[in-house]
Design an enzyme around this catalytic site. Sequence first.
Site, PDB file in Angstrom:
ATOM      1  N   ASP A   1       0.863  -1.186   0.000  1.00 53.50           N
ATOM      2  CA  ASP A   1       0.000   0.000   0.000  1.00 53.50           C
ATOM      3  C   ASP A   1       0.899   1.236   0.000  1.00 53.50           C
ATOM      4  O   ASP A   1       0.992   1.967   0.977  1.00 53.50           O
ATOM      5  CB  ASP A   1      -0.921  -0.029   1.227  1.00 53.50           C
ATOM      6  CG  ASP A   1      -2.006   1.040   1.153  1.00 53.50           C
ATOM      7  OD1 ASP A   1      -2.090   1.734   0.117  1.00 53.50           O
ATOM      8  OD2 ASP A   1      -2.761   1.174   2.130  1.00 53.50           O
TER       9      ASP A   1
ATOM     10  N   ASN B   1       9.724  -8.761  -8.727  1.00 57.97           N
ATOM     11  CA  ASN B   1       9.182  -7.436  -9.058  1.00 57.97           C
ATOM     12  C   ASN B   1      10.296  -6.440  -9.346  1.00 57.97           C
ATOM     13  O   ASN B   1      11.390  -6.522  -8.807  1.00 57.97           O
ATOM     14  CB  ASN B   1       8.253  -6.930  -7.936  1.00 57.97           C
ATOM     15  CG  ASN B   1       8.970  -6.055  -6.937  1.00 57.97           C
ATOM     16  OD1 ASN B   1       9.164  -4.857  -7.153  1.00 57.97           O
ATOM     17  ND2 ASN B   1       9.400  -6.657  -5.828  1.00 57.97           N
TER      18      ASN B   1
ATOM     19  N   MET C   1       9.089  -2.958  -9.653  1.00 55.23           N
ATOM     20  CA  MET C   1       8.106  -1.866  -9.714  1.00 55.23           C
ATOM     21  C   MET C   1       8.808  -0.512  -9.877  1.00 55.23           C
ATOM     22  O   MET C   1       8.363   0.331 -10.653  1.00 55.23           O
ATOM     23  CB  MET C   1       7.247  -1.838  -8.454  1.00 55.23           C
ATOM     24  CG  MET C   1       6.531  -3.146  -8.115  1.00 55.23           C
ATOM     25  SD  MET C   1       5.363  -3.677  -9.357  1.00 55.23           S
ATOM     26  CE  MET C   1       4.071  -2.489  -9.138  1.00 55.23           C
ATOM     27  N   GLY C   2       9.892  -0.302  -9.120  1.00 51.53           N
ATOM     28  CA  GLY C   2      10.631   0.959  -9.246  1.00 51.53           C
ATOM     29  C   GLY C   2       9.951   2.126  -8.550  1.00 51.53           C
ATOM     30  O   GLY C   2       9.943   3.250  -9.056  1.00 51.53           O
ATOM     31  N   PHE C   3       9.411   1.857  -7.358  1.00 49.00           N
ATOM     32  CA  PHE C   3       8.820   2.921  -6.523  1.00 49.00           C
ATOM     33  C   PHE C   3       7.772   3.749  -7.274  1.00 49.00           C
ATOM     34  O   PHE C   3       7.815   4.982  -7.286  1.00 49.00           O
ATOM     35  CB  PHE C   3       9.893   3.886  -5.989  1.00 49.00           C
ATOM     36  CG  PHE C   3      10.881   3.306  -5.026  1.00 49.00           C
ATOM     37  CD1 PHE C   3      10.652   2.123  -4.356  1.00 49.00           C
ATOM     38  CD2 PHE C   3      12.081   3.977  -4.771  1.00 49.00           C
ATOM     39  CE1 PHE C   3      11.581   1.603  -3.444  1.00 49.00           C
ATOM     40  CE2 PHE C   3      13.022   3.486  -3.862  1.00 49.00           C
ATOM     41  CZ  PHE C   3      12.769   2.291  -3.212  1.00 49.00           C
TER      42      PHE C   3
ATOM     43  N   SER D   1      16.145  -1.272  -2.119  1.00 49.87           N
ATOM     44  CA  SER D   1      15.394  -1.771  -3.277  1.00 49.87           C
ATOM     45  C   SER D   1      16.346  -1.961  -4.455  1.00 49.87           C
ATOM     46  O   SER D   1      17.167  -1.093  -4.748  1.00 49.87           O
ATOM     47  CB  SER D   1      14.301  -0.778  -3.679  1.00 49.87           C
ATOM     48  OG  SER D   1      13.870  -1.080  -4.987  1.00 49.87           O
TER      49      SER D   1
ATOM     50  N   ASN E   1      15.489  -1.866  -7.463  1.00 55.52           N
ATOM     51  CA  ASN E   1      14.842  -1.372  -8.685  1.00 55.52           C
ATOM     52  C   ASN E   1      14.980   0.122  -8.944  1.00 55.52           C
ATOM     53  O   ASN E   1      14.340   0.660  -9.831  1.00 55.52           O
ATOM     54  CB  ASN E   1      13.365  -1.776  -8.660  1.00 55.52           C
ATOM     55  CG  ASN E   1      13.216  -3.274  -8.514  1.00 55.52           C
ATOM     56  OD1 ASN E   1      13.924  -4.028  -9.185  1.00 55.52           O
ATOM     57  ND2 ASN E   1      12.367  -3.717  -7.613  1.00 55.52           N
ATOM     58  N   THR E   2      15.782   0.808  -8.142  1.00 55.35           N
ATOM     59  CA  THR E   2      16.140   2.195  -8.439  1.00 55.35           C
ATOM     60  C   THR E   2      17.651   2.196  -8.647  1.00 55.35           C
ATOM     61  O   THR E   2      18.380   1.779  -7.746  1.00 55.35           O
ATOM     62  CB  THR E   2      15.765   3.138  -7.269  1.00 55.35           C
ATOM     63  OG1 THR E   2      14.348   3.132  -7.118  1.00 55.35           O
ATOM     64  CG2 THR E   2      16.239   4.560  -7.509  1.00 55.35           C
TER      65      THR E   2
ATOM     66  N   LYS F   1      16.067  -0.168   6.318  1.00 59.06           N
ATOM     67  CA  LYS F   1      15.752  -1.470   5.712  1.00 59.06           C
ATOM     68  C   LYS F   1      16.892  -1.892   4.807  1.00 59.06           C
ATOM     69  O   LYS F   1      17.284  -1.133   3.913  1.00 59.06           O
ATOM     70  CB  LYS F   1      14.441  -1.378   4.923  1.00 59.06           C
ATOM     71  CG  LYS F   1      14.005  -2.707   4.305  1.00 59.06           C
ATOM     72  CD  LYS F   1      12.567  -2.649   3.851  1.00 59.06           C
ATOM     73  CE  LYS F   1      12.121  -3.943   3.204  1.00 59.06           C
ATOM     74  NZ  LYS F   1      10.704  -3.900   2.800  1.00 59.06           N
TER      75      LYS F   1
ATOM     76  N   ASN G   1      14.907  -6.707   2.470  1.00 56.86           N
ATOM     77  CA  ASN G   1      14.226  -6.428   1.206  1.00 56.86           C
ATOM     78  C   ASN G   1      14.339  -7.666   0.286  1.00 56.86           C
ATOM     79  O   ASN G   1      14.809  -8.717   0.717  1.00 56.86           O
ATOM     80  CB  ASN G   1      14.862  -5.185   0.556  1.00 56.86           C
ATOM     81  CG  ASN G   1      13.829  -4.342  -0.177  1.00 56.86           C
ATOM     82  OD1 ASN G   1      13.028  -4.878  -0.935  1.00 56.86           O
ATOM     83  ND2 ASN G   1      13.844  -3.048   0.043  1.00 56.86           N
TER      84      ASN G   1
ATOM     85  N   GLY H   1       9.446 -13.915  -1.247  1.00 52.17           N
ATOM     86  CA  GLY H   1       8.748 -15.172  -0.967  1.00 52.17           C
ATOM     87  C   GLY H   1       9.689 -16.268  -0.497  1.00 52.17           C
ATOM     88  O   GLY H   1      10.804 -16.004  -0.026  1.00 52.17           O
TER      89      GLY H   1
ATOM     90  N   GLY I   1       9.767 -14.249   3.062  1.00 51.07           N
ATOM     91  CA  GLY I   1       9.377 -15.648   2.912  1.00 51.07           C
ATOM     92  C   GLY I   1       8.551 -16.232   4.034  1.00 51.07           C
ATOM     93  O   GLY I   1       8.566 -17.446   4.235  1.00 51.07           O
TER      94      GLY I   1
HETATM   95  C1  LIG Z   1       5.480  -6.262  -5.544  1.00 51.07           C
HETATM   96  C2  LIG Z   1       6.395  -5.870  -4.430  1.00 51.07           C
HETATM   97  C3  LIG Z   1       6.642  -4.538  -4.187  1.00 51.07           C
HETATM   98  C4  LIG Z   1       7.491  -4.152  -3.144  1.00 51.07           C
HETATM   99  N1  LIG Z   1       7.705  -2.825  -2.915  1.00 51.07           N
HETATM  100  C5  LIG Z   1       8.489  -2.451  -1.876  1.00 51.07           C
HETATM  101  C6  LIG Z   1       8.681  -1.083  -1.576  1.00 51.07           C
HETATM  102  O1  LIG Z   1       8.117  -0.199  -2.220  1.00 51.07           O
HETATM  103  N2  LIG Z   1       9.496  -0.768  -0.546  1.00 51.07           N
HETATM  104  C7  LIG Z   1      10.111  -1.720   0.227  1.00 51.07           C
HETATM  105  O2  LIG Z   1      10.822  -1.377   1.165  1.00 51.07           O
HETATM  106  N3  LIG Z   1       9.925  -3.041  -0.027  1.00 51.07           N
HETATM  107  C8  LIG Z   1       9.125  -3.408  -1.042  1.00 51.07           C
HETATM  108  N4  LIG Z   1       8.945  -4.746  -1.293  1.00 51.07           N
HETATM  109  C9  LIG Z   1       9.658  -5.731  -0.455  1.00 51.07           C
HETATM  110  C10 LIG Z   1       8.798  -6.253   0.691  1.00 51.07           C
HETATM  111  O3  LIG Z   1       8.443  -5.209   1.574  1.00 51.07           O
HETATM  112  C11 LIG Z   1       9.556  -7.342   1.466  1.00 51.07           C
HETATM  113  O4  LIG Z   1      10.709  -6.774   2.049  1.00 51.07           O
HETATM  114  C12 LIG Z   1       9.980  -8.509   0.577  1.00 51.07           C
HETATM  115  O5  LIG Z   1       9.006  -8.771  -0.407  1.00 51.07           O
HETATM  116  C13 LIG Z   1      10.225  -9.774   1.377  1.00 51.07           C
HETATM  117  O6  LIG Z   1       9.049 -10.199   2.044  1.00 51.07           O
HETATM  118  P1  LIG Z   1       8.068 -11.331   1.463  1.00 51.07           P
HETATM  119  O7  LIG Z   1       8.915 -12.524   1.126  1.00 51.07           O
HETATM  120  O8  LIG Z   1       7.074 -11.587   2.585  1.00 51.07           O
HETATM  121  O9  LIG Z   1       7.419 -10.766   0.275  1.00 51.07           O
HETATM  122  C14 LIG Z   1       8.098  -5.145  -2.324  1.00 51.07           C
HETATM  123  C15 LIG Z   1       7.835  -6.495  -2.573  1.00 51.07           C
HETATM  124  C16 LIG Z   1       6.981  -6.871  -3.603  1.00 51.07           C
HETATM  125  C17 LIG Z   1       6.712  -8.341  -3.837  1.00 51.07           C
END
Ligand SMILES: Cc1cc2nc3c(=O)[nH]c(=O)nc-3n(C[C@H](O)[C@H](O)[C@H](O)COP(=O)(O)O)c2cc1C
Length: 377
Positions: A82, A128, A130-132, A193, A195-196, A228, A257, A286, A315
């Site tokens: 979100d 992903n 996404m790139g913020f 991240s 992606n930047t 983070k 992350n 995951g 994960g």
């Molecule tokens: C689609 C997607 C978008 C994400 N966007 C962000 C983000 O904007 N900022 C951030 O700190 N982490 C972002 N994450 C990383 C998650 O917050 C989390 O650190 C990471 O997915 C590992 O947790 P998980 O295995 O439960 O998904 C994103 C992850 C996914 C899958």
Amino acid sequence: MTDIYPTIIRPILFSGLKADPEWLHQQTLRSLNWLDVRAPLIAKQWVLSRLNQSYCLRDDRLKQTLWGQDFSNPIGLAAGFDKDGIAANLWSGFGFGFAELGTVTFHAQPGNPRPRLFRLPVDRAALNRMGFNNQGAAALAQRLQGLHDAKIPLGVNLGKSKVTPLEAAAVDYLESFKLLKKWGDYFVVNVSSPNTPGLRSLQSTDQLEPILSALQAENQAQKPLLIKIAPDLEWEAIADVLSLAQQYNLAGIIATNTTIRRDGLKTETIQATGNSVAEEAGGISGAPLRQRSTEVIRFIYQQTQGRLPIVGVGGIFTAEDAWEKITAGASLIQVYTGWFYEGPGMVRRVLEGLLQKLDEHELHSLQDAIGLDHLKP
Ligand SMILES: Cc1cc2nc3c(=O)[nH]c(=O)nc-3n(C[C@H](O)[C@H](O)[C@H](O)COP(=O)(O)O)c2cc1C
């Protein structure tokens, strides 16, 4: 109550409709926003009470006070789900003990070209890049200003705008923080991240120091500030971050992350593009991330003798996964990928499982389980 999400709804959404994961995600947020802002009050109250009955679990053994704030349970929604706080009011209704909004950047930005989010079901993972994509810090500030009672702590995750050069990163984070500092319950410096371009280089001491220094000077110790980190850092680099965390009085560390590693994946090709997983840019989340993020948590807990609160993420699908992170040293945990695979019943199921774990280990509260592994001879 039987959960029809994994058996009926998920198969329809994931394969029957061949729904693009980003489209599905946007529809979910749109519906929640409609419910929060536009639905007739009586309908909203009915849905909220149903959500509460189905997804929430309250138990004093799960409660914690951290940074002077009350967390009714340790499971939070991870950053990225979100980004613009579209459903900030409603996350408590899904049973979460806290939610992290963002990443937001000072300048609104569209993110990378689509497609940029892919499911890897065989690996219970996502990729992903996404790139913020987000509406910017000012829009989030405005939305949070209008919130009456989110009922749970809301964190705000800050990133660097793509248009801002790396050398000017500190000012970019600072401007976002200035706009938002009144409205978030805690703040996260996201330098991890993938992606930047160049963002992760901000984890090095010389680049991180000016950012933390600027933010803490503005903050004047009023709000908890966390960082983070990426799972791909070497131990030495993590130790350097921890030194800075101590020097700048950070409130905690979020580990981790997504990873840029591709080893151990069963998926070879991304269906939507026809390219191999190795070729596609982005971060993996995951199940494949679980073990590494737990190792990072364990390392941080050891290095800091458990004195720096850790938010563990990566994960988590089951109570077993959550327990692994908590006993390795995480005070709080977060979920993203597991939640969209398992569905909204996941939080409650994990909390029930955690209570069972406490019973098995004859512990009075979750707090007694944090870092438990480190007590073993
Ligand atoms: C689609 C997607 C978008 C994400 N966007 C962000 C983000 O904007 N900022 C951030 O700190 N982490 C972002 N994450 C990383 C998650 O917050 C989390 O650190 C990471 O997915 C590992 O947790 P998980 O295995 O439960 O998904 C994103 C992850 C996914 C899958």
